[in-house]
Design an enzyme around this catalytic site. Structure first.
Site, PDB file in Angstrom:
ATOM      1  N   SER A 195      26.044 -20.945 -25.706  1.00 31.13           N
ATOM      2  CA  SER A 195      27.607 -21.154 -26.281  1.00 31.13           C
ATOM      3  C   SER A 195      28.432 -20.218 -26.071  1.00 31.13           C
ATOM      4  O   SER A 195      28.922 -19.772 -24.992  1.00 31.13           O
ATOM      5  CB  SER A 195      27.147 -21.431 -27.831  1.00 31.13           C
ATOM      6  OG  SER A 195      28.328 -22.016 -28.273  1.00 31.13           O
ATOM      7  N   ASP A 291      28.748 -32.542 -24.967  1.00 36.09           N
ATOM      8  CA  ASP A 291      28.462 -31.183 -25.640  1.00 36.09           C
ATOM      9  C   ASP A 291      28.762 -31.577 -27.193  1.00 36.09           C
ATOM     10  O   ASP A 291      30.211 -31.712 -27.500  1.00 36.09           O
ATOM     11  CB  ASP A 291      29.336 -30.039 -24.975  1.00 36.09           C
ATOM     12  CG  ASP A 291      28.813 -28.719 -25.765  1.00 36.09           C
ATOM     13  OD1 ASP A 291      29.418 -28.523 -26.819  1.00 36.09           O
ATOM     14  OD2 ASP A 291      27.999 -27.921 -25.129  1.00 36.09           O
ATOM     15  N   HIS A 358      23.580 -29.212 -27.626  1.00 33.25           N
ATOM     16  CA  HIS A 358      24.292 -28.135 -27.597  1.00 33.25           C
ATOM     17  C   HIS A 358      23.580 -26.903 -27.467  1.00 33.25           C
ATOM     18  O   HIS A 358      23.000 -26.417 -28.353  1.00 33.25           O
ATOM     19  CB  HIS A 358      25.492 -27.739 -28.558  1.00 33.25           C
ATOM     20  CG  HIS A 358      26.277 -26.476 -28.393  1.00 33.25           C
ATOM     21  ND1 HIS A 358      27.279 -26.065 -27.376  1.00 33.25           N
ATOM     22  CD2 HIS A 358      26.049 -25.548 -29.133  1.00 33.25           C
ATOM     23  CE1 HIS A 358      27.722 -25.114 -27.699  1.00 33.25           C
ATOM     24  NE2 HIS A 358      27.202 -24.686 -28.742  1.00 33.25           N
TER      25      HIS A 358
END
EC number: 3.1.1.-
Length: 413
Positions: A195, A291, A358
């Site tokens: 991330s 995502d 994610h």
């Protein structure tokens, strides 16, 4: 059982908050990332590995979290054939782009070591078990905690709000500490991140390569870090506005790769799409084509959807209309265009699956398990290992949703 009940209760609380928009408040980012990692924290592993927190005594260099506390990392030593190999995992957790969001953040583990867990469970790419992490289980594995809110790139302060923006100094202090702990002798190294940490891995990749002699095998891995400079459902530029705020508020400009800032504005150089094709160091990108964070906070945030038309789709892809799915397919098409030039280099690797997810490298179930997501029968762990050790060229791109039945799709209630 107590931990399981706490986790169930936590998910219920997350679900009740899912329709609240917090202007990129850290709580919104945590909502997705905590749910993503929660199942790994309390996995069924009968012998879980918990690794203690080490504070970095680099405050004399100004390397401090948002609130002025010392930053830290978790290190589990390698052994055997991995004794001189190092994997650095940069923690994710969104960003803060103004006084309000950064002041809130400094009262959490994303902005202060006072609130960080004293131990973290290492799973997925950080696991110490060969059956869970076949290629990196016996390496020196480090989780660098994220407490600056600008992907380890800011260098400034806001005295009135008592905020320290020292991500770049945290990065340097951590690297110096790890080198003193043996990383300087590495014969193999991999910089990774998830991330906001995946973005940081891209921003710092070439710099990381330059830490080692030419004889050291150095590569980088970005998981869920391919944030796109894309329009939201209203035609606005939600994520560009966010990134512009981060870059300006946290004084990021001077710490961005010069190969980019010498011809583009600083905000554009915070987007991976303007960096990846110019990087000298081999890079592997793991990303979901749909995502979840980008759908919820960049493509269809509630600020861009005041009528709530996207509410159900945002939380559960199975509730998207045909028109909404066409919009999301357009997002996937944009992602594939972004990586087209990047993927032409033999040194780079790619794993883009058509999942609503994610971060997939730290979760055991998505990294390497009996039912892990696969592309052409290859799990993420095997794809990354084949690429790192040059066993095969890896350029894996999934067919569009809904063809992939191996996904571990995220659903919010």
């Amino acid at each position: 059982m107590v931990k399981l009940l706490l986790l169930v209760g936590f998910i219920v609380v997350l679900g009740t908050q899912a329709n609240e928009y917090l202007d990129f408040n850290v709580t919104e980012i945590d909502r997705i990332e905590e749910l993503e990692f929660g199942f790994s924290k309390y996995s069924s592993n009968l012998n879980p590995l918990f690794v203690g927190l080490t504070l970095i005594r680099g405050a004399d260099s100004g390397a401090v979290c948002l609130d002025g506390t010392l930053p830290g990392y978790h290190l589990h030593r390698g052994h055997g054939s991995g004794a001189n190999s190092w994997l650095i995992q940069l923690e994710g957790g969104g960003w803060c782009n103004n006084v309000r969001t950064c002041v809130y953040r400094k009262k959490t583990r994303r902005g202060s070591s006072n609130y960080m867990e004293k131990e973290l469970q290492f799973t997925g790419i950080l696991s110490d078990k060969a059956q869970e992490n076949p290629d990196f289980f016996n390496w020196n594995r480090v989780k660098l905690r994220y407490c600056d809110g600008a992907s380890f790139s800011g260098d400034g302060q806001n005295e009135a709000a008592q905020l320290q923006f020292r991500g770049e100094r945290i990065w340097r202090a951590a690297i110096d500490d790890l080198k003193a702990n043996g990383m300087r002798y590495a014969d193999q190294a991999l910089l990774s991140g998830c991330s906001a940490g995946g973005l940081a891995a891209i921003l710092r990749c070439d710099e990381f390569r330059n830490l080692f002699p030419g004889s050291t095998k150095v590569k980088c891995l970005s998981d869920a870090g391919l944030f796109l400079d894309t329009a939201d459902v209203s035609g606005g530029r939600t994520i560009r506005n966010l990134y512009n705020g981060i870059v300006e508020f946290q004084s990021v400009k001077d710490n961005l790769p010069r190969m980019c800032t010498n011809h583009l504005d600083p905000t554009s150089c915070f987007f991976p799409e303007n960096l990846i094709s110019q990087m000298k160091t081999p890079l592997f990108i793991v990303n979901a084509a749909y995502d979840t964070w980008q759908i919820q906070s960049s493509i269809a945030p509630t600020s861009a959807d005041p009528s709530g038309f996207w509410h159900d789709c945002r939380l559960n892809h199975e509730k998207c209309t045909a028109g909404q799915m066409r919009f999301l397919q357009g997002f996937r098409d944009q992602m594939l265009r972004v990586v087209k030039g990047f993927s032409m280099s033999r040194q780079n690797g790619l794993f883009i699956n058509s999942c609503f997810a994610h971060c997939q490298t730290e979760r055991q179930d998505t990294w390497f398990a009996d039912d892990s997501p696969v592309i052409r029968k290859k799990a993420v762990a095997i794809a990354v290992g084949d690429w790192y050790f040059d066993r095969a060229e890896v350029k894996l791109v999934d067919c569009p949703y809904p063809c992939d039945k191996s996904c571990h799709n995220m659903v919010f209630r």
